[in-house]
Motif scaffolding. Structure first.
Motif, short mmCIF file in Angstrom:
data_model
loop_
_atom_site.label_atom_id
_atom_site.label_comp_id
_atom_site.label_asym_id
_atom_site.label_seq_id
_atom_site.Cartn_x
_atom_site.Cartn_y
_atom_site.Cartn_z
N LYS A 77 0.84 -1.20 0.00
CA LYS A 77 0.00 0.00 0.00
C LYS A 77 0.87 1.25 0.00
O LYS A 77 0.62 2.18 -0.76
CB LYS A 77 -0.93 0.01 1.20
CG LYS A 77 -1.90 1.17 1.19
CD LYS A 77 -2.85 1.12 2.37
CE LYS A 77 -3.86 2.22 2.41
NZ LYS A 77 -3.60 3.45 1.77
N THR A 78 1.92 1.26 0.80
CA THR A 78 2.83 2.40 0.83
C THR A 78 3.49 2.58 -0.53
O THR A 78 3.62 3.70 -1.02
CB THR A 78 3.91 2.19 1.93
OG1 THR A 78 3.25 2.00 3.18
CG2 THR A 78 4.85 3.36 2.01
N TRP A 79 3.92 1.48 -1.15
CA TRP A 79 4.54 1.53 -2.46
C TRP A 79 3.56 2.10 -3.49
O TRP A 79 3.91 2.97 -4.28
CB TRP A 79 4.98 0.11 -2.84
CG TRP A 79 5.61 -0.02 -4.17
CD1 TRP A 79 6.91 0.24 -4.50
CD2 TRP A 79 4.98 -0.47 -5.37
NE1 TRP A 79 7.12 -0.01 -5.84
CE2 TRP A 79 5.95 -0.45 -6.40
CE3 TRP A 79 3.69 -0.89 -5.69
CZ2 TRP A 79 5.67 -0.83 -7.71
CZ3 TRP A 79 3.42 -1.26 -6.99
CH2 TRP A 79 4.39 -1.22 -7.97
N ALA A 80 2.33 1.61 -3.49
CA ALA A 80 1.31 2.09 -4.44
C ALA A 80 0.98 3.56 -4.19
O ALA A 80 0.81 4.32 -5.15
CB ALA A 80 0.05 1.23 -4.33
N ASP A 81 0.92 3.97 -2.92
CA ASP A 81 0.64 5.37 -2.61
C ASP A 81 1.75 6.29 -3.12
O ASP A 81 1.49 7.39 -3.59
CB ASP A 81 0.45 5.57 -1.11
CG ASP A 81 -0.86 4.98 -0.60
OD1 ASP A 81 -1.75 4.69 -1.43
OD2 ASP A 81 -0.99 4.78 0.64
N GLY A 82 3.00 5.82 -3.06
CA GLY A 82 4.13 6.60 -3.56
C GLY A 82 4.02 6.84 -5.06
O GLY A 82 4.25 7.94 -5.55
N TRP A 83 3.67 5.80 -5.81
CA TRP A 83 3.48 5.93 -7.26
C TRP A 83 2.29 6.84 -7.56
O TRP A 83 2.36 7.67 -8.46
CB TRP A 83 3.25 4.56 -7.89
CG TRP A 83 4.51 3.80 -8.08
CD1 TRP A 83 5.02 2.84 -7.26
CD2 TRP A 83 5.44 3.92 -9.16
NE1 TRP A 83 6.20 2.37 -7.76
CE2 TRP A 83 6.48 3.01 -8.93
CE3 TRP A 83 5.48 4.71 -10.29
CZ2 TRP A 83 7.55 2.87 -9.79
CZ3 TRP A 83 6.55 4.57 -11.16
CH2 TRP A 83 7.57 3.66 -10.90
N LYS A 84 1.22 6.65 -6.82
CA LYS A 84 0.02 7.45 -7.05
C LYS A 84 0.31 8.93 -6.84
O LYS A 84 -0.08 9.78 -7.64
CB LYS A 84 -1.09 6.97 -6.11
CG LYS A 84 -2.44 7.55 -6.37
CD LYS A 84 -3.46 6.91 -5.43
CE LYS A 84 -4.83 7.45 -5.65
NZ LYS A 84 -5.81 6.87 -4.74
N TYR A 85 1.03 9.25 -5.75
CA TYR A 85 1.36 10.65 -5.48
C TYR A 85 2.29 11.22 -6.56
O TYR A 85 2.11 12.35 -7.00
CB TYR A 85 2.02 10.80 -4.10
CG TYR A 85 2.45 12.22 -3.85
CD1 TYR A 85 1.51 13.18 -3.51
CD2 TYR A 85 3.77 12.62 -4.02
CE1 TYR A 85 1.89 14.51 -3.33
CE2 TYR A 85 4.15 13.93 -3.84
CZ TYR A 85 3.20 14.87 -3.49
OH TYR A 85 3.57 16.18 -3.31
N ALA A 86 3.29 10.45 -6.99
CA ALA A 86 4.25 10.94 -7.98
C ALA A 86 3.56 11.36 -9.28
O ALA A 86 4.01 12.30 -9.95
CB ALA A 86 5.31 9.88 -8.26
N PHE A 87 2.47 10.70 -9.64
CA PHE A 87 1.76 11.03 -10.88
C PHE A 87 0.52 11.90 -10.65
O PHE A 87 -0.21 12.19 -11.60
CB PHE A 87 1.40 9.75 -11.64
CG PHE A 87 2.60 9.14 -12.31
CD1 PHE A 87 2.98 9.58 -13.56
CD2 PHE A 87 3.34 8.17 -11.67
CE1 PHE A 87 4.09 9.05 -14.19
CE2 PHE A 87 4.46 7.63 -12.28
CZ PHE A 87 4.84 8.07 -13.54
N SER A 88 0.28 12.33 -9.41
CA SER A 88 -0.83 13.24 -9.15
C SER A 88 -0.46 14.64 -9.62
O SER A 88 0.70 14.92 -9.95
CB SER A 88 -1.15 13.27 -7.64
OG SER A 88 -0.10 13.92 -6.94
N ALA A 89 -1.43 15.55 -9.65
CA ALA A 89 -1.17 16.92 -10.09
C ALA A 89 -0.12 17.57 -9.20
O ALA A 89 0.78 18.26 -9.68
CB ALA A 89 -2.47 17.72 -10.08
N GLU A 90 -0.23 17.36 -7.90
CA GLU A 90 0.74 17.92 -6.95
C GLU A 90 2.12 17.29 -7.12
O GLU A 90 3.14 17.97 -7.12
CB GLU A 90 0.25 17.71 -5.52
CG GLU A 90 1.14 18.34 -4.47
CD GLU A 90 0.62 18.11 -3.06
OE1 GLU A 90 1.40 18.31 -2.13
OE2 GLU A 90 -0.55 17.71 -2.91
N GLY A 91 2.15 15.98 -7.32
CA GLY A 91 3.42 15.28 -7.50
C GLY A 91 4.13 15.68 -8.79
O GLY A 91 5.36 15.81 -8.82
#
Length: 189
Positions: free
Chosen positions: A22-36
């Motif tokens: 979950k932490t790994w997936a959240d890191g990827w999700k944040y990196a490709f978010s508008a803020e990331g």
């Protein structure tokens, strides 16, 4: 009793692995978010690799999506010597690459990394590789390579990186690729 202890151990390790995923997936999700995406920065490297039978330069250009990962394109040229033929084979390859950093310390000055690139290439020049058979009068190819031949290209380059100023860094380590095993040394910014 032993089975109960093992069951509890497996259950806790499964929960830990689920949390890590979950932490790994959240890191990827944040990196490709508008803020990331606002934190994305360009990253370029130039390196030279040399191995048992092949050497050449390589360059990369990519986007550092967070402090751990960079994606981009790698282009590398190779000169391969085949003493038994004798021949020199010149190739040019390009592929997608990913770099993963494993930082040591809080200031991210020293880091281990692993570059992986996969793509395609072609033989653009050959010196030698053909011999004249005096008995038959034919010219015989003595290598598995031909000019214009398409190649599968992949390389793994792990190593250590030393950052000096902003993202200016030197790096070095082993090279394991489809055509050589050796070392690489480079600079990045």
């Amino acid at each position: 009793m032993i089975e109960l202890v093992l069951l509890i151990g497996f259950t806790t390790s499964a929960q830990t692995m689920a949390d890590d995923a979950k932490t790994w997936a959240d890191g990827w999700k944040y990196a490709f978010s508008a803020e990331g995406r606002q934190n994305w920065k360009p990253e370029f490297t130039a390196r030279y690799y040399a191995g048992f039978v092949t050497e050449g330069p390589a360059i990369t250009g990519g986007v550092r999506i967070d402090d751990k990962r960079t994606f981009g394109l790698m282009v590398w040229q190779g000169k391969t010597w085949i003493d038994a033929a004798p021949a020199s084979v010149y190739s040019l390859s390009a592929g997608l690459y990913m770099r993963r950093y494993f930082h040591l310390g809080k200031k991210d000055i020293v880091a281990f990394y692993a570059d992986f690139a996969i793509g395609a290439g072609y033989v653009y020049k050959m010196d030698g590789g053909y011999m004249h058979n005096t008995e038959t009068g034919e010219t015989v190819r003595t290598t598995n390579y031909e000019k214009g031949q398409a190649l599968f290209a992949a390389t793994l380059q792990p190593g250590v990186r030393f950052r000096f100023w902003r993202n200016l860094h030197l790096f070095l380590g082993p090279t394991i690729s489809t055509n050589t095993i050796g070392l690489h040394l480079g600079v990045g910014f």
